[in-house]
Scaffold this motif. Structure first.
Motif, PDB file in Angstrom:
ATOM      1  N   LYS A 436     132.090  23.341   4.654  1.00  0.00           N
ATOM      2  CA  LYS A 436     131.671  22.573   5.925  1.00  0.00           C
ATOM      3  C   LYS A 436     131.405  20.807   5.337  1.00  0.00           C
ATOM      4  O   LYS A 436     131.000  20.983   4.300  1.00  0.00           O
ATOM      5  N   LYS A 437     131.431  20.140   6.364  1.00  0.00           N
ATOM      6  CA  LYS A 437     131.032  18.931   5.917  1.00  0.00           C
ATOM      7  C   LYS A 437     129.871  18.111   6.621  1.00  0.00           C
ATOM      8  O   LYS A 437     129.274  17.261   6.339  1.00  0.00           O
ATOM      9  N   VAL A 467     123.867  19.851   5.686  1.00  0.00           N
ATOM     10  CA  VAL A 467     124.929  20.056   5.116  1.00  0.00           C
ATOM     11  C   VAL A 467     125.760  18.744   4.986  1.00  0.00           C
ATOM     12  O   VAL A 467     126.021  17.928   5.861  1.00  0.00           O
ATOM     13  N   VAL A 468     126.140  18.339   3.728  1.00  0.00           N
ATOM     14  CA  VAL A 468     126.780  17.132   3.471  1.00  0.00           C
ATOM     15  C   VAL A 468     128.517  17.544   2.839  1.00  0.00           C
ATOM     16  O   VAL A 468     128.398  18.381   2.102  1.00  0.00           O
ATOM     17  N   ASP A 472     133.593  13.495  -3.181  1.00  0.00           N
ATOM     18  CA  ASP A 472     134.952  13.361  -3.121  1.00  0.00           C
ATOM     19  C   ASP A 472     135.409  13.284  -1.601  1.00  0.00           C
ATOM     20  O   ASP A 472     136.447  13.238  -1.229  1.00  0.00           O
ATOM     21  N   GLY A 473     134.423  13.398  -0.690  1.00  0.00           N
ATOM     22  CA  GLY A 473     134.699  13.452   0.388  1.00  0.00           C
ATOM     23  C   GLY A 473     135.236  15.018   1.178  1.00  0.00           C
ATOM     24  O   GLY A 473     135.367  15.047   2.347  1.00  0.00           O
ATOM     25  N   ASP A 474     135.481  15.817   0.354  1.00  0.00           N
ATOM     26  CA  ASP A 474     135.899  17.229   0.777  1.00  0.00           C
ATOM     27  C   ASP A 474     134.619  17.998   1.422  1.00  0.00           C
ATOM     28  O   ASP A 474     133.536  17.575   1.115  1.00  0.00           O
ATOM     29  N   SER A 475     135.080  19.053   1.940  1.00  0.00           N
ATOM     30  CA  SER A 475     133.976  19.900   2.487  1.00  0.00           C
ATOM     31  C   SER A 475     133.196  20.537   1.225  1.00  0.00           C
ATOM     32  O   SER A 475     133.791  20.852   0.292  1.00  0.00           O
ATOM     33  N   SER A 476     131.895  20.980   1.773  1.00  0.00           N
ATOM     34  CA  SER A 476     131.035  21.604   0.894  1.00  0.00           C
ATOM     35  C   SER A 476     131.170  23.001   1.070  1.00  0.00           C
ATOM     36  O   SER A 476     131.348  23.597   2.138  1.00  0.00           O
TER      37      SER A 476
END
Ligand code: ATP
Ligand code: MG
Length: 849
Positions: A436-437, A467-468, A472-476
């Protein structure tokens, strides 16, 4: 530390404790091992248990009973609505929408929640066990029906907290029974052998539950549970009530259903009749005097007729039996034994129906009423560090399948997956990984709402916060731990976000779901519950960062789905390769906002706890007040009886008449002005009466005890006189005493004899209604005085004298001669030898003197 097992029944409660190496069921103040689940609120106090049951008909609106199944339910819940019309007391909507109770207590209208009411009952059970064990009790295991949903379970946990109990486990009733059955069985198959499958059937007053359990040595696993939550002994009572209502309408033109009090009485009589019919097949009468409109009523019933009337209920016995076997994938022949418990399994047709289904006799190995409480006490002892119990593992089941649904505000897509299937092992924890982002919501609900005897399928909403995306902008990667805890309650216990700094060989895949065995996950359930309550009240602000090293499995089945944790899989072992490919990872604990079904806020729970303490105090004060009043009444009756009995001679006729009038006045006062007075008024009244009664009682007591005291003192003086005489006659026993000392003894003894005869003479001149010239205490003191003067002299030890060497040699010769023949020396001979030595020694001492 004590451990307590509580069977919190719909009609009857039982408590058991672990004591002196076994499990004991405890009796209450009425010597009854069953405490009715009844609470009667009054203008000054609460009555709980047997006392409350006896007030059901007289204090009809304020006597609460049959409330167990209101736990965790809203006032507009269909079950509550259907029950409400049958209740003689009023329900009330609580601020959180739950069903509560409206009563008059302490002369004002009060609203109590179900948690408070069960809390009152639990307080009573706690007090009973503390009274028996004579020490404080906190740790307990409480039983609940296996079909209780999360909201209901949580509500019972709150009730335990209100009662000041530390509930180590909420235990399913049939699981408690299975434990009570299995733990003592010595002949269970070993773990390598096929298990022994036993079916447990519990039909109580309100519900019918079945479980099938697999037993191996030291192990019990619940394979499946089934139930009819609305079938119990009370349904059979209802059949009789309905029948007699119709009868009385026909016969006496009485509409019983219009009159709550008459209906209650009829219910009580029908229950008695039902029990009698379990042991009799002949016609049995039902007679109630002054039933309604001053009329007596009567009717009759027999077992055959009763079974006919209950045919629709009897038909409901089989389906859950079938269901439990189907779920466990077992055939009838796989069942080793069918054990029945619960009061309603005593109904012959119920028992027969169960036996008929299994083609086997049902067994009553366990105590039908106490097995649940005993099982709970055993579980409590197992969980308590203070007890050493044989290792016995208990694996329970999840009664209803649970699904998680997730969604985020802006990220696309929602999804769901079943996290616990029906009959999944419990307690159990699983970890689910999401990618999730942004913060997202997880909603837990029962997968098959129609199977759940509860109107709301939602278990709770869990908001995973903070949640962030990764740098690199990818989902965590967010790992969420879901949990069926020891109480059988679903919880989302933690959420962590993994922040990875990729190294060589990493591709970031983790098993979508990792499972943990049903290990000791919840070792501090109450602590956890407190925490939950705090969190539920929205106070959970905790978050932190824990840098960890995470080993990740290469080539997992999981594809990098953003909104789908994919299919569930079991625990995976990490391959050596994956360990080599370690990456730096940081686990960040994420805050979770929980919105749980029918939760009590921490503040409300706190105020309920405080209120319970206040009510306990109020009950205690009232009990003391009533005890003080009773003490006055008792004193009046007792003294009056004795004035014409044992005390008659100890008071003059004139005084006796005067006192009698006073006692009559006090008796009258007790029924009029003194009917309702503060405790101190009664204490003062008693004090006043005692001032008059005590001297008579004292004279009587002195009279009774004086002869013995005189006699004891007389004997003592005689003894010392004889000793003096022996000394005068040169008795060698006393020849170490010196004459001055003997003179002192003689003087003391003669003075005492004079004192004694003077007192006896004076006493003999008095009548019994006079105070004595000498008290027993004075005579006893005199005895002590004589002892203190004479004993140190008379019992003075003779000085020890070294034995002449010659004598010693002779002695050793004497002893050594029989040595060769030791075995043949008898005890008596040995004693005789000892005696000789003693005499020789004494002789030597005498000679020296
Ligand atoms: P629940 O398990 O539903 O919470 P409970 O535990 O209070 O209820 P039990 O004490 O097991 O219930 O059983 C009470 C029921 O058993 C009552 O309906 C009572 O009338 C019934 N019962 C007790 N003895 C007999 C008997 N000899 N014959 C028929 N019924 C009986
Ligand atoms: Mg029961």
């Amino acid at each position: 530390m004590s451990v307590l097992g509580i069977d919190l029944g719909f009609q009857n409660c039982h408590i058991a404790v672990a004591r002196s190496g076994g499990i004991e069921t405890i009796a209450n103040e009425y010597s009854d091992r069953c405490t009715p689940a009844c609470i009667s609120l009054g203008s000054r106090t609460r009555a709980i248990g047997n006392e409350a049951k006896s007030q059901i008909v007289t204090n009809i609106k304020n006597s609460l009973h049959g409330f167990k199944k209101f736990h965790g339910r809203a006032l507009d819940d269909p079950f509550v609505i259907s029950e409400r019309v049958k209740l003689p007391y009023e329900l009330q909507k609580m601020p959180n929408g739950s069903a509560g109770f409206k009563v008059r207590y302490l002369n004002e209208e009060r609203h109590f929640s179900i948690e408070q009411v069960t809390g009152m009952l639990l307080s009573k059970l706690k007090e009973t066990s503390e009274h028996t064990l004579k020490k404080p009790v906190a740790d307990c295991v409480i039983s609940i029906p296996s079909f209780f949903t999360d909201g209901e379970r949580r509500s019972v946990m709150y009730a335990a907290q209100i009662a000041g109990l530390n509930c180590l486990r909420l235990m399913n009733e049939t699981t408690a029974v299975a434990l009570a059955y299995g733990i003592y069985k010595q002949d269970l198959p070993s773990v390598e052998e096929p298990p022994r499958n036993v079916v447990f059937v519990d039909m109580g007053h309100s519900a019918y539950q079945i479980s099938v359990c697999a037993f191996n040595k030291g192990k019990l696993k619940v394979l499946a549970t089934a139930f009819d939550p609305y079938l119990g002994g009370r349904n059979f009572d209802k059949v009789l009530v309905n029948y007699f209502c119709k009868e009385f309408m026909k016969k006496y033109k009485l509409n019983v259903k219009e009159n709550a009090r008459a209906l209650l009485r009829l219910n009580q009589e029908c229950e008695k009749l039902k029990k009698l019919m379990s042991a009799n097949t002949s016609d049995l009468p039902l007679n109630i005097e002054c039933f309604m409109n001053d009329r007596d009523v009567s009717g009759k019933m027999n077992r055959d007729h009763f079974e006919e009337l209950s045919a629709h209920l009897v038909a409901r016995v089989e389906p859950p039996l079938k269901a439990v076997l189907e779920q466990a994938k077992l055939q009838r022949e796989d069942i080793y034994s069918i054990e029945i418990v619960g009061g309603a399994t005593r109904i012959p047709v119920v028992k027969d129906q169960i036996a008929k289904f299994f083609f086997k006799d049902v067994m009553t190995t366990l105590n039908a009423d106490e097995a649940v409480a005993r099982g709970c006490a055993l579980q409590c002892a197992i969980l308590s560090p203070a007890f050493k119990v044989r290792d016995f593992s208990i694996i329970d089941t999840v009664p209803f399948a649970i699904t998680l649904r997730w969604k985020s505000t802006s990220e696309e897509g929602t999804g769901e997956c079943e996290v616990f299937c029906k009959n999944h092992a419990a307690p159990f924890a699983k970890v689910i990984t999401f990618h999730k982002k942004e913060p997202f919501d997880l909603e837990a609900f029962y997968t098959c709402p129609h199977e759940v005897p509860y109107p709301d399928p939602r278990l709770g909403l869990f908001r995973i916060q903070n949640v962030v995306p990764q740098a690199d902008g990818d989902s965590s990667k967010v790992k969420v731990k879901v949990h069926i805890n020891v109480h059988g309650i679903f919880s989302l216990s933690s959420a962590t976000m993994i922040e990875t700094q990729r190294g060589e060989g990493d591709h970031g895949d983790l098993s979508p779901m990792e499972t943990e065995p049903p290990s000791k996950i919840d070792t501090t359930p109450v602590e956890q519950d407190k925490m939950l309550a705090k969190q539920e009240a929205g106070q959970n602000k905790s978050h932190g960062e824990q840098p960890t090293e995470a080993g990740e499995r290469a080539g997992g089945a999981y594809t990098n789905a953003k909104d789908n944790p994919s299919t569930l899989s079991d625990n995976h072992e990490h391959s050596p390769q994956s360990i080599k490919d370690k990456v730096r990872a940081k686990s960040i604990v994420l805050p979770i906002l929980r919105e749980l079904n029918r939760q009590l806020g921490w503040d409300l729970l706190g105020s309920y706890m405080e209120n319970e303490v206040k009510m306990i105090m109020q009950d205690k004060l009232e009990k003391e007040r009533i005890d003080a009043k009773n003490a006055v009444e008792e004193y009046v009756y007792d003294l009056r009886d004795k004035l014409v009995g044992v005390y008659e001679k100890f008071i003059t006729e004139k005084d006796s008449a005067k006192l009698n009038i006073m006692l009559e006045d006090v008796e009258k006062w007790l029924y009029e002005e003194g009917e309702d007075q503060p405790k101190q008024v009664y204490l003062d009244k008693l004090e006043g009466l005692k001032k008059l009664g005590q001297p008579i009682q004292d004279r009587y007591k002195e009279y009774e005890e004086r002869p013995k005291a005189f006699n004891d003192l007389g004997k003592k003086t005689q003894f010392f006189m004889k000793t003096i005489e022996a000394y005068m006659n040169k008795d060698e026993k006393y020849n170490h005493l010196n004459p001055t000392e003997i003179e002192n003894v003689e003087k003391c003894v003669r003075d005492t004899i004079n004192w004694l005869s003077m007192k006896m003479n004076a006493q003999n001149k008095l009548t019994l209604s006079h105070d004595p010239v000498v008290k027993v205490a004075d005579i006893v003191a005199k005895c002590k005085e004589v002892d203190s003067v004479c004993n140190p002299i008379i019992y003075k030890a003779k000085p020890q004298v070294e034995q002449p060497a010659e004598d010693k040699a002779n002695e050793s010769k004497q002893h050594s001669s029989p040595k060769t023949n030791t075995e043949e020396v008898t005890d008596t001979e040995q004693d005789a030898a000892k005696d000789t030595t003693h005499h020789t020694k004494q002789k030597a001492e005498m000679e020296v003197n």
